[in-house]
Enzyme design. Structure first.
Site, PDB file in Angstrom:
ATOM      1  CG  PHE A 264      -1.764  -1.269   1.321  1.00  0.00           C
ATOM      2  CD1 PHE A 264      -2.845  -1.461   0.463  1.00  0.00           C
ATOM      3  CD2 PHE A 264      -1.456  -2.258   2.231  1.00  0.00           C
ATOM      4  CE1 PHE A 264      -3.605  -2.630   0.530  1.00  0.00           C
ATOM      5  CE2 PHE A 264      -2.209  -3.426   2.306  1.00  0.00           C
ATOM      6  CZ  PHE A 264      -3.286  -3.610   1.459  1.00  0.00           C
TER       7      PHE A 264
ATOM      8  CE  LYS B 234      -2.068  -2.727  -4.778  1.00  0.00           C
ATOM      9  NZ  LYS B 234      -1.096  -1.782  -4.353  1.00  0.00           N
TER      10      LYS B 234
ATOM     11  CB  ALA C 140     -13.379  18.714  -6.554  1.00  0.00           C
TER      12      ALA C 140
ATOM     13  CB  CYS D 186      -1.617   2.159  -8.567  1.00  0.00           C
ATOM     14  SG  CYS D 186       0.151   2.057  -8.304  1.00  0.00           S
TER      15      CYS D 186
HETATM   16  C1  UGA Z   1      -1.958   4.300  -4.800  1.00  0.00           C
HETATM   17  C2  UGA Z   1      -2.491   3.944  -3.406  1.00  0.00           C
HETATM   18  O1  UGA Z   1      -2.776   5.134  -2.661  1.00  0.00           O
HETATM   19  C3  UGA Z   1      -1.471   3.101  -2.627  1.00  0.00           C
HETATM   20  O2  UGA Z   1      -2.015   2.715  -1.370  1.00  0.00           O
HETATM   21  C4  UGA Z   1      -1.157   1.850  -3.460  1.00  0.00           C
HETATM   22  O3  UGA Z   1      -0.204   1.023  -2.828  1.00  0.00           O
HETATM   23  C5  UGA Z   1      -0.602   2.288  -4.808  1.00  0.00           C
HETATM   24  O4  UGA Z   1      -1.604   3.089  -5.475  1.00  0.00           O
HETATM   25  C6  UGA Z   1      -0.309   1.053  -5.612  1.00  0.00           C
HETATM   26  O5  UGA Z   1      -1.234   0.319  -5.946  1.00  0.00           O
HETATM   27  O6  UGA Z   1       0.873   0.723  -5.813  1.00  0.00           O
HETATM   28  P1  UGA Z   1      -0.320   6.158  -5.807  1.00  0.00           P
HETATM   29  O7  UGA Z   1      -0.879   5.771  -7.133  1.00  0.00           O
HETATM   30  O8  UGA Z   1       1.146   6.267  -5.647  1.00  0.00           O
HETATM   31  O9  UGA Z   1      -0.833   5.132  -4.657  1.00  0.00           O
HETATM   32  O10 UGA Z   1      -0.893   7.593  -5.452  1.00  0.00           O
HETATM   33  P2  UGA Z   1      -2.128   8.208  -4.627  1.00  0.00           P
HETATM   34  O11 UGA Z   1      -1.589   9.098  -3.591  1.00  0.00           O
HETATM   35  O12 UGA Z   1      -3.079   7.172  -4.200  1.00  0.00           O
HETATM   36  O13 UGA Z   1      -2.804   9.130  -5.750  1.00  0.00           O
HETATM   37  C7  UGA Z   1      -3.394   8.569  -6.923  1.00  0.00           C
HETATM   38  C8  UGA Z   1      -4.040   9.656  -7.744  1.00  0.00           C
HETATM   39  O14 UGA Z   1      -5.185  10.177  -7.083  1.00  0.00           O
HETATM   40  C9  UGA Z   1      -3.135  10.863  -8.022  1.00  0.00           C
HETATM   41  O15 UGA Z   1      -3.262  11.234  -9.384  1.00  0.00           O
HETATM   42  C10 UGA Z   1      -3.710  11.957  -7.138  1.00  0.00           C
HETATM   43  O16 UGA Z   1      -3.491  13.242  -7.654  1.00  0.00           O
HETATM   44  C11 UGA Z   1      -5.178  11.598  -7.167  1.00  0.00           C
HETATM   45  N1  UGA Z   1      -5.970  12.156  -6.053  1.00  0.00           N
HETATM   46  C12 UGA Z   1      -5.711  11.816  -4.764  1.00  0.00           C
HETATM   47  C13 UGA Z   1      -7.010  13.022  -6.357  1.00  0.00           C
HETATM   48  O17 UGA Z   1      -7.260  13.331  -7.529  1.00  0.00           O
HETATM   49  N2  UGA Z   1      -7.754  13.522  -5.324  1.00  0.00           N
HETATM   50  C14 UGA Z   1      -7.541  13.199  -4.040  1.00  0.00           C
HETATM   51  O18 UGA Z   1      -8.294  13.679  -3.156  1.00  0.00           O
HETATM   52  C15 UGA Z   1      -6.479  12.333  -3.741  1.00  0.00           C
END
Ligand code: UGA
Length: 444
Positions: A157, A220, A268, A276
């Site tokens: 994670f 996962k 938003a 991922c």
């Molecule tokens: C995600 C999961 O959060 C991890 O727990 C997981 O291990 C990982 O995928 C994986 O499968 O390896 P990650 O893709 O690195 O991690 O990044 P996140 O922080 O989850 O963000 C994902 C996307 O959501 C980004 O583009 C971010 O900008 C976007 N996001 C996040 C939003 O658009 N709004 C939000 O409120 C939060």
């Protein structure tokens, strides 16, 4: 098993974080990569990608003698007790992950299996793949050898940009498999569960959750799918807010204040990206289809996200009317702050759409300084003001912290137009308005 010998196969993002963090906990770890250049680079303390704090941790654990890297399977795998599989599982045909790297790792590992060896799968694989890894390993064994090895699923994670934090201070550690396999892996994680290592935080209380194999694999996918769905929900609410004259910046935190909902991942913006969410939600949909089930909620999460990226273009068209020949500056290119990863980055999508519409595009990102060849027409600027030079519109796509410190008057002075589109709702809009700019956001 006192002082177990640990190996990590695959030293990409997940593998190098896993190897370095386990070494920090005091374990003897060897990272194996069939790519000799990658193994040499890591052994020399160099990271081929950006992740905050990881280069320092890598050098620290190499210097401590707890961590090594090699491209020689014998060095890494002879007499090994616990082996983590951390290879890539990119999207393959029909949305299902391509498991070729996992198969190749199993073939490399099989000759070194002994009674009691624990094979821990950390790669994100379809539900049921741990059984498949077992079969692959058994098939790859010499006919007269039948070691009693164990297969455990230990999903990761780790968020890019905060992977070390997520590894060392997790909410939960999930281990799926039989007790004899899970035990030695749980023992490796004791310093994290009890927060007893040099950088431990007493306030962190991680849960150790043990499950069967298929459930660990499902956890996962379901976790990532829920997060993607939560963001898509926030974006859908934001779109409705715009229609009825409500303000998503007020609405979403108030929804999240309900402890059953929570504010995290409820902002938003221009949509989610990265390597991922899209991959895993697509894979879970494909799994559903394999069983004749149609996961409609998951499909909608992806659909809403696709539409959200078009919101930027729609707003620019509404304000600028014609995009052909207009100068548009993009602030932030990586899929989120704290990483240089451009995989499925909303900014890349937006840049493509702008170029296709005939706009002249400039971009600034604190870390990304190069774009894929098909975006060679985008001018990479040296700072946000340089990007905004003579721009008709400035669009913030990735909320790097430094953008919240932008000087409104200086930005307005650099532009030829007056449109600022805050795609993440992070800028103090009143200050930019006071500098003479028209400010738009998402959901208000
Ligand atoms: C995600 C999961 O959060 C991890 O727990 C997981 O291990 C990982 O995928 C994986 O499968 O390896 P990650 O893709 O690195 O991690 O990044 P996140 O922080 O989850 O963000 C994902 C996307 O959501 C980004 O583009 C971010 O900008 C976007 N996001 C996040 C939003 O658009 N709004 C939000 O409120 C939060």
């Amino acid at each position: 098993m006192s002082n177990p010998k640990v190996a990590v196969i695959g030293t990409g993002y997940v593998g190098s974080v896993t190897a370095s963090c386990l070494a920090l906990l005091g374990h003897q770890v060897c990272g194996f990569d069939s790519d000799a250049t990658r193994a040499d680079q890591l052994a020399a303390g160099q990271l081929p990608f950006y992740e905050p704090g990881l280069a320092e941790l890598l050098r620290e654990t190499l210097a401590s003698g707890n961590l090594r890297f090699t491209d020689d399977p014998r060095q890494a795998l002879e007499d090994v007790d616990v082996v983590f599989l951390c290879v890539g599982t990119p999207t393959g045909a029909g949305g299902n992950p391509d498991l070729a790297q996992l198969a190749s790792a199993a073939w490399t590992l099989a000759p070194y299996l002994r009674d009691g060896t624990v094979v821990v799968n950390k790669s994100t694989v379809p539900v049921g793949s741990a059984d498949w890894v077992r079969t692959l390993l058994e098939e790859a064994l010499p006919r007269n050898a039948a070691p009693a090895f164990h297969v455990v699923s230990n999903p990761e994670f780790l968020r890019e940009g905060s992977a070390i934090e997520d590894f060392l201070y997790p909410d939960r550690i999930v281990l799926g498999g039989d007790g004899d396999g899970v035990g030695p892996v749980a023992a490796l994680y004791v310093p994290i569960v009890t927060q007893a290592f040099p950088r431990a935080r007493t306030e962190v209380v991680p849960q150790l959750i043990t499950t069967d194999l298929a459930s660990a694999e499902m956890i996962k996918y379901a976790a990532n799918a829920f997060l993607a769905m939560k963001i898509s929900f926030a974006n859908e609410v934001a779109n409705l807010c715009e229609l009825v004259g409500a303000d998503a910046r007020q609405v979403l935190p108030a929804i999240g204040a309900d402890r059953r909902i929570g504010t995290a991942f409820l902002s938003a913006g221009v949509g989610w990206g990265g390597s991922c969410f899209g991959k895993d939600v697509t894979a879970l949909i494909a799994t559903g289809h394999d069983y004749g089930y149609s996961p409609d909620l998951l499909r909608a999460s992806i659909e809403v996200n696709k539409l959200q990226r078009a919101v930027v273009i729609r707003k620019l068209q509404r304000e600028l009317k014609i995009l052909k020949g207009r100068r548009v500056a993009i602030l932030g290119l990586s899929f989120k702050p704290g990483t240089d990863d451009l995989r499925d980055a909303p900014a890349i999508d937006v840049a493509h759409r702008l170029i296709a519409a005939g706009a002249v595009v400039s971009a600034y990102d604190p870390i990304v300084k190069q774009l894929p060849p098909d975006l060679a027409g985008v001018r990479i600027a040296s700072d946000p003001y340089d990007a905004a030079h003579r721009a008709n519109a400035v669009v913030l796509i990735t909320e790097w912290p430094e953008f919240t410190g932008l000087e409104p008057a200086r930005l307005a002075g650099a532009m030829s137009g007056d449109l600022l589109l805050d795609g993440r709702n992070v800028l103090p809009d009143a200050e930019f308005r006071a500098a003479g700019l028209r400010v738009l956001g998402v959901g208000w």
